[in-house]
Write a protein that holds these residues in place. Sequence first.
Motif, PDB file in Angstrom:
ATOM      1  N   ASN A   1      -3.126   8.753  -2.635  1.00 30.82           N
ATOM      2  CA  ASN A   1      -4.098   8.047  -3.736  1.00 30.82           C
ATOM      3  C   ASN A   1      -5.497   8.384  -3.577  1.00 30.82           C
ATOM      4  N   ARG A   2      -5.646   8.131  -2.061  1.00 33.98           N
ATOM      5  CA  ARG A   2      -7.123   8.250  -1.771  1.00 33.98           C
ATOM      6  C   ARG A   2      -7.485   9.651  -2.047  1.00 33.98           C
ATOM      7  N   GLN A   3      -6.497  10.522  -1.185  1.00 34.31           N
ATOM      8  CA  GLN A   3      -6.895  12.252  -1.494  1.00 34.31           C
ATOM      9  C   GLN A   3      -7.016  12.750  -2.970  1.00 34.31           C
ATOM     10  N   ALA A   4      -6.291  12.207  -3.797  1.00 34.45           N
ATOM     11  CA  ALA A   4      -6.259  12.388  -5.257  1.00 34.45           C
ATOM     12  C   ALA A   4      -7.567  11.583  -5.948  1.00 34.45           C
ATOM     13  N   ASP A   5      -8.007  10.641  -5.220  1.00 31.35           N
ATOM     14  CA  ASP A   5      -9.064   9.936  -6.061  1.00 31.35           C
ATOM     15  C   ASP A   5      -8.495   8.880  -6.916  1.00 31.35           C
ATOM     16  N   GLU A   6      -7.444   8.397  -6.733  1.00 30.42           N
ATOM     17  CA  GLU A   6      -6.837   7.614  -7.643  1.00 30.42           C
ATOM     18  C   GLU A   6      -6.540   6.160  -6.883  1.00 30.42           C
ATOM     19  N   THR A   7      -7.561   5.628  -6.102  1.00 30.81           N
ATOM     20  CA  THR A   7      -7.281   4.345  -5.421  1.00 30.81           C
ATOM     21  C   THR A   7      -6.884   3.272  -6.344  1.00 30.81           C
ATOM     22  N   SER A   8      -7.321   3.324  -7.785  1.00 31.82           N
ATOM     23  CA  SER A   8      -6.752   2.621  -8.508  1.00 31.82           C
ATOM     24  C   SER A   8      -5.411   2.103  -8.509  1.00 31.82           C
ATOM     25  N   ARG A   9      -4.445   3.231  -8.333  1.00 30.30           N
ATOM     26  CA  ARG A   9      -3.087   3.232  -8.303  1.00 30.30           C
ATOM     27  C   ARG A   9      -2.556   2.321  -7.359  1.00 30.30           C
ATOM     28  N   THR A  10      -3.298   2.424  -6.159  1.00 30.45           N
ATOM     29  CA  THR A  10      -2.782   1.809  -4.831  1.00 30.45           C
ATOM     30  C   THR A  10      -3.102   0.264  -5.084  1.00 30.45           C
ATOM     31  N   VAL A  11      -4.223   0.001  -5.807  1.00 30.33           N
ATOM     32  CA  VAL A  11      -4.566  -1.236  -6.137  1.00 30.33           C
ATOM     33  C   VAL A  11      -3.421  -2.014  -7.072  1.00 30.33           C
ATOM     34  N   GLU A  12      -2.973  -1.204  -8.000  1.00 24.62           N
ATOM     35  CA  GLU A  12      -2.069  -1.668  -8.959  1.00 24.62           C
ATOM     36  C   GLU A  12      -0.880  -2.081  -8.348  1.00 24.62           C
ATOM     37  N   LEU A  13      -0.215  -1.176  -7.646  1.00 23.11           N
ATOM     38  CA  LEU A  13       0.882  -1.357  -6.528  1.00 23.11           C
ATOM     39  C   LEU A  13       0.717  -2.412  -5.688  1.00 23.11           C
TER      40      LEU A  13
ATOM     41  N   THR B   1       5.217 -10.107  -6.820  1.00 27.07           N
ATOM     42  CA  THR B   1       6.584  -9.960  -6.667  1.00 27.07           C
ATOM     43  C   THR B   1       7.410 -10.139  -5.490  1.00 27.07           C
ATOM     44  N   GLU B   2       6.723 -10.052  -4.493  1.00 19.45           N
ATOM     45  CA  GLU B   2       7.056  -9.937  -3.015  1.00 19.45           C
ATOM     46  C   GLU B   2       5.867 -10.481  -2.224  1.00 19.45           C
ATOM     47  N   PRO B   3       5.580 -11.782  -2.294  1.00 20.36           N
ATOM     48  CA  PRO B   3       4.413 -12.293  -1.244  1.00 20.36           C
ATOM     49  C   PRO B   3       4.364 -11.977   0.156  1.00 20.36           C
ATOM     50  N   GLU B   4       5.426 -11.997   0.729  1.00 23.46           N
ATOM     51  CA  GLU B   4       5.578 -11.778   2.250  1.00 23.46           C
ATOM     52  C   GLU B   4       5.444 -10.181   2.335  1.00 23.46           C
ATOM     53  N   ALA B   5       5.745  -9.322   1.570  1.00 19.29           N
ATOM     54  CA  ALA B   5       5.401  -8.111   1.938  1.00 19.29           C
ATOM     55  C   ALA B   5       3.970  -7.721   1.847  1.00 19.29           C
ATOM     56  N   ALA B   6       3.513  -8.538   0.507  1.00 19.71           N
ATOM     57  CA  ALA B   6       2.018  -8.323   0.254  1.00 19.71           C
ATOM     58  C   ALA B   6       1.135  -8.663   1.590  1.00 19.71           C
ATOM     59  N   HIS B   7       1.665  -9.533   2.396  1.00 19.16           N
ATOM     60  CA  HIS B   7       0.953 -10.174   3.516  1.00 19.16           C
ATOM     61  C   HIS B   7       0.904  -8.852   4.715  1.00 19.16           C
ATOM     62  N   LEU B   8       1.946  -8.268   4.804  1.00 21.95           N
ATOM     63  CA  LEU B   8       2.354  -7.196   5.712  1.00 21.95           C
ATOM     64  C   LEU B   8       1.402  -6.112   5.338  1.00 21.95           C
ATOM     65  N   LEU B   9       1.375  -5.808   3.887  1.00 24.78           N
ATOM     66  CA  LEU B   9       0.457  -4.646   3.232  1.00 24.78           C
ATOM     67  C   LEU B   9      -0.975  -4.660   3.151  1.00 24.78           C
ATOM     68  N   TYR B  10      -1.536  -5.962   3.212  1.00 28.78           N
ATOM     69  CA  TYR B  10      -2.703  -6.381   2.820  1.00 28.78           C
ATOM     70  C   TYR B  10      -3.942  -5.748   3.387  1.00 28.78           C
ATOM     71  N   ASN B  11      -3.728  -5.529   4.802  1.00 25.54           N
ATOM     72  CA  ASN B  11      -5.000  -4.774   5.649  1.00 25.54           C
ATOM     73  C   ASN B  11      -5.057  -3.418   5.002  1.00 25.54           C
ATOM     74  N   LEU B  12      -3.932  -2.710   4.887  1.00 25.55           N
ATOM     75  CA  LEU B  12      -4.108  -1.162   4.179  1.00 25.55           C
ATOM     76  C   LEU B  12      -4.803  -1.354   2.578  1.00 25.55           C
ATOM     77  N   ALA B  13      -4.386  -2.169   1.858  1.00 28.13           N
ATOM     78  CA  ALA B  13      -4.980  -2.274   0.559  1.00 28.13           C
ATOM     79  C   ALA B  13      -6.293  -2.898   0.449  1.00 28.13           C
ATOM     80  N   GLU B  14      -6.774  -3.689   1.497  1.00 26.06           N
ATOM     81  CA  GLU B  14      -7.868  -4.452   1.425  1.00 26.06           C
ATOM     82  C   GLU B  14      -9.268  -3.453   0.991  1.00 26.06           C
TER      83      GLU B  14
END
Length: 147
Positions: free
Chosen positions: A7-19, A26-39
Amino acid sequence: MELSAFNRQADETSRTVELFKHVAETEPEAAHLLYNLAEPYLIQNECYSVCAPFLETSQRLAMAADIYRFESELEDAERDSFSPIPKLARFQYVSEAATLVALLVRNDRLADAKAACDIALETIDDARFRKALDKAMKGKFPASRPE
């Protein structure tokens, strides 16, 4: 990781945000694991409130301080070598601390932001760092690259 890179390469970072928002709901525990990538994408898209549940001040600053000390030791050890590694430990620590403070401010957690500043100053305390923290206390994020 692959999706955010694509998404970064395609200049579609908003898709990463929405995901990430979907995973956080829906999965708060998974979100904690992914947060550093999404921040970075959440900040870029001004989704500061989405960051709020993941701003663990003490833990984040303790880890940043440990990394700073470790990387500083490596930089010092490499100082006299033929091809020294670039000095990035300070930049990374300042960036991490100032980003956290700015996010806390943007989420109306001023007392937490001030406490984060106090904790961060235990690791580095000089005029340049205080200036970066002062900007962060106004909700301004640090530069993404060393100056």
